[in-house]
Design an enzyme around this catalytic site. Structure first.
Site, mmCIF file in Angstrom:
data_model
loop_
_atom_site.group_PDB
_atom_site.id
_atom_site.type_symbol
_atom_site.label_atom_id
_atom_site.label_comp_id
_atom_site.label_asym_id
_atom_site.label_seq_id
_atom_site.Cartn_x
_atom_site.Cartn_y
_atom_site.Cartn_z
ATOM 1 N N SER A 113 37.299 -28.530 25.888
ATOM 2 C CA SER A 113 36.349 -28.227 26.954
ATOM 3 C C SER A 113 35.805 -29.445 27.685
ATOM 4 C CB SER A 113 35.232 -27.387 26.361
ATOM 5 O OG SER A 113 34.477 -26.820 27.376
ATOM 6 N N HIS A 114 34.509 -29.682 27.584
ATOM 7 C CA HIS A 114 33.893 -30.766 28.342
ATOM 8 C C HIS A 114 34.080 -32.120 27.661
ATOM 9 C CE1 HIS A 114 31.005 -29.589 25.322
ATOM 10 N NE2 HIS A 114 30.454 -30.771 25.434
ATOM 11 N N ASP A 277 34.460 -27.900 34.378
ATOM 12 C CA ASP A 277 34.759 -28.801 33.256
ATOM 13 C C ASP A 277 36.221 -28.727 32.838
ATOM 14 O OD1 ASP A 277 34.643 -26.273 32.091
ATOM 15 O OD2 ASP A 277 33.898 -27.059 30.191
ATOM 16 N N ASP A 279 38.021 -27.079 30.698
ATOM 17 C CA ASP A 279 38.698 -25.789 30.529
ATOM 18 C C ASP A 279 38.247 -24.734 31.529
ATOM 19 O OD1 ASP A 279 36.207 -25.691 29.303
ATOM 20 O OD2 ASP A 279 36.838 -24.199 27.838
ATOM 21 N N ASP A 281 35.258 -23.347 32.279
ATOM 22 C CA ASP A 281 34.234 -22.325 32.041
ATOM 23 C C ASP A 281 32.832 -22.767 32.468
ATOM 24 O OD1 ASP A 281 33.936 -24.098 29.956
ATOM 25 O OD2 ASP A 281 34.146 -22.615 28.358
ATOM 26 N N ARG A 282 32.660 -24.043 32.803
ATOM 27 C CA ARG A 282 31.336 -24.493 33.236
ATOM 28 C C ARG A 282 31.281 -24.652 34.744
ATOM 29 N NH1 ARG A 282 28.612 -28.720 29.062
ATOM 30 N NH2 ARG A 282 29.317 -27.706 27.145
ATOM 31 N N LYS A 376 32.254 -17.782 29.594
ATOM 32 C CA LYS A 376 31.614 -18.247 30.803
ATOM 33 C C LYS A 376 32.701 -18.626 31.804
ATOM 34 C CE LYS A 376 30.573 -22.823 28.766
ATOM 35 N NZ LYS A 376 30.732 -22.880 27.310
#
Ligand code: VG1
Ligand code: CO
Length: 543
Positions: A113-114, A277, A279, A281-282, A376
């Protein structure tokens, strides 16, 4: 094609955190490490024989290698079919949608992710269940237990599968279907939002800047913003996913998306800026000369969602994670719908969404989403903002000012203290927990503490209980300070301190956030002795 049963021994560090298992790439490169975890996932599930598994990731370093391993292991363990995103790419929300739309048993999402990517950085594996959402705690607990006793894993001896060409092939008794990672997701977005209205706004000169941070959203953003909505070519920056994200940290906040921030604060800034981000989702939302905190963004989206076709009939409820500001609570109150307060991490929203109790969910960490998937969703949040702007024909700054005038303002910031020695961070939290009974009634520079606790959550759908989710200090004037340790880092410990102060509609709504929060920041230092435990006199990152 021979199925091999390989002898292995457990690794003691495979406990999934806030969002799957995240480790340094080098840790994942140890012999059997990824295999052990994947087999532990399969061993914790029943009934997947002949069923479909979804597989894809954010394209970071090691993505392609682990996709090959998981394909061969899925075949050896009896899955009937794996749907894999072309090139091994699937954003987290697109993976969630693909699981749901294909009726898959579940999915493996490869992402940290992030967190940064590359040979010296991070990798991760997360299992999502059939509703498309992250496995709930009872599943991740079972996976962890299995990692501690595993002694064999199964893998098909076979050549690597071509994951770059769309279409179907066989792997042992299993089918591998390479699918377009973008098309299905983009189609879903068209069902939720008024693309014609947004396109009209673009045609009339509305300007957008979207930073994909060299991560997974590039192809999604180009297709949706440039091709389907008609934004000029180049609207999407850093649009090519790179295994190391171009050496950047794909966390869309004011520190790591500085370039976007500066562009949005410049005299010739576009009308709207956003970033996502690693992946996808943000979301980071910045209007022209107007940064929107993620907590405020959740509140504004909830208050205006009915302007988008997908939410025209209103919301059933709003859910937010506990450290997220209470701005959304006031919207829920005004709408006359329930507000749920959950622990940090999207896995706690799944049951509420499945039960039809909540429609929109959000976290202070730049995560917002709805019941359209079970993750998200960064691009979804941007599209909802654009739909609202197209309907209201106001600037982001005007919308924010109007929102605060109607609801009051929750000044909010998160202070992160990164790479603390783990024992120091644990000692700080232990001391804080010990002090909980003594705190109510005491005063400090932040005011008088009216209540203190260690947040515990009872899921209203299945009554499962999650404890120790963060120490909360609640002040008499409604201000809050929350302390918790991150569950996604891979180096030492990260202390997160969440600080919030509410100012009513009759108060000063135009302060600088740092000024508004200054007394509470000092109070956090005093109560937790952050400098004493960590040796740090200021946070590493403020968001
Ligand atoms: C962080 C955020 C949390 C988010 C999680 C996964 O967790 O605080 O809100 O759900 O990352 O986001 P933690 O435990 O480090 O505070 V993502 O986009 O990295 O999957
Ligand atoms: Co993410």
């Amino acid at each position: 094609r021979v199925i091999q049963t390989v002898a292995t021994t457990p690794f003691t560090d495979q406990k999934p955190g806030t969002s799957g298992l995240r480790k340094k790439v080098r840790v994942f490169q140890q012999p059997h490490y990824a295999e052990n975890f994947i087999q532990s996932v399969f061993d914790s599930l029943t009934g997947f024989e002949g069923q479909t598994l979804v597989a894809g990731g954010d394209g970071r370093y090691l993505n392609r290698e682990v996709i090959q391993i998981l394909l061969k292991m899925a075949a050896a363990n009896g899955f009937g079919r794996v749907l894999v995103g072309q090139g091994g790419i699937l954003s987290t929300p697109a993976a969630s949608h693909l699981i749901r739309s294909s009726g898959a048993f579940g999915g493996l999402v490869l992402s940290a992710s992030h967190n940064p990517g590359g040979p010296d950085e991070d990798f991760g594996i997360k299992y999502n269940v059939g509703n498309g959402g992250p496995a709930p705690e009872k599943v991740t607990d079972a996976i962890h237990a299995r990692t501690l006793s595993i002694d064999t894993y199964r893998i098909l001896e076979a050549d690597d599968v071509d994951i770059d060409t769309l279409g179907t092939s066989r792997l042992g008794d299993m089918t591998v279907e390479v699918v377009d990672p973008v098309a299905g997701y983009a189609g879903l977005m068209e069902t939720l939002f008024d693309f014609a209205a947004i396109r009209r706004m673009m045609d009339e000169g509305f300007t957008l800047s979207f930073d994909s941070m060299s991560a997974v959203t590039g192809p999604y953003a180009v297709e949706i913003f440039e091709k389907r909505l008609g934004a000029p070519q180049g609207t999407v920056r850093n649009a090519i996913p790179l295994p190391d994200f171009g050496h950047h940290h794909p966390d869309p906040n004011l520190v790591h998306a500085r370039e976007l921030y500066d562009r949005m604060m410049a005299p010739d800034a576009p009308d709207f800026g956003a970033a996502s981000d690693g992946d996808g989702d943000r979301n980071l939302i910045i209007g022209r000369h107007c940064y929107v905190t993620p907590s405020d963004s959740l509140a504004v989206l909830a208050a205006n969602a009915h302007l988008a076709p997908g939410y025209a009939s209103g919301l059933k409820g709003i859910a937010r994670s506990m450290p997220t500001s209470c701005a959304a609570d006031r919207v829920a109150e005004k709408l006359g719908i329930p507000l749920y307060e959950t622990p940090t991490g999207w896995k706690f929203f799944g049951n509420l969404l499945d039960a039809g109790m909540a429609t929109i969910c959000g976290e202070e960490s730049a995560g917002t989403g709805s019941d359209h998937v079970r993750e998200k969703d960064g691009i979804w949040a941007v599209l909802l903002w654009l739909n609202i702007l197209a309907a209201r024909r106001q600037s982001v700054a005007e919308i924010m000012a109007g929102h605060w005038a109607a609801y009051g303002r929750n000044y909010y910031a998160r202070h992160d203290y990164e790479a603390i020695a783990k024992d120091r961070a644990d000692a700080l939290m232990a001391a804080l927990r010990d002090s909980i009974p003594r705190l109510p009634g005491t005063a400090n520079s932040g005011g008088v503490i009216s209540a203190a606790d260690d947040f515990a959550y009872t899921d209203p759908t299945d009554q499962s209980v999650s404890r120790n989710q963060g120490v909360r200090l609640l002040f008499e004037d409604g201000s809050r300070i929350v302390f918790r340790l991150s569950g996604t880092g891979t180096e030492g410990a990260t202390l997160r301190v969440y600080i919030e102060r509410y100012v009513g509609t009759d108060g000063d709504l135009g302060m600088q956030t740092a000024d508004a929060l200054e007394p509470l920041v000092r109070a956090a230092q005093e109560v937790a002795d952050i400098a004493g435990y960590t040796g740090m006199d200021r946070p590493s990152v403020i968001t």
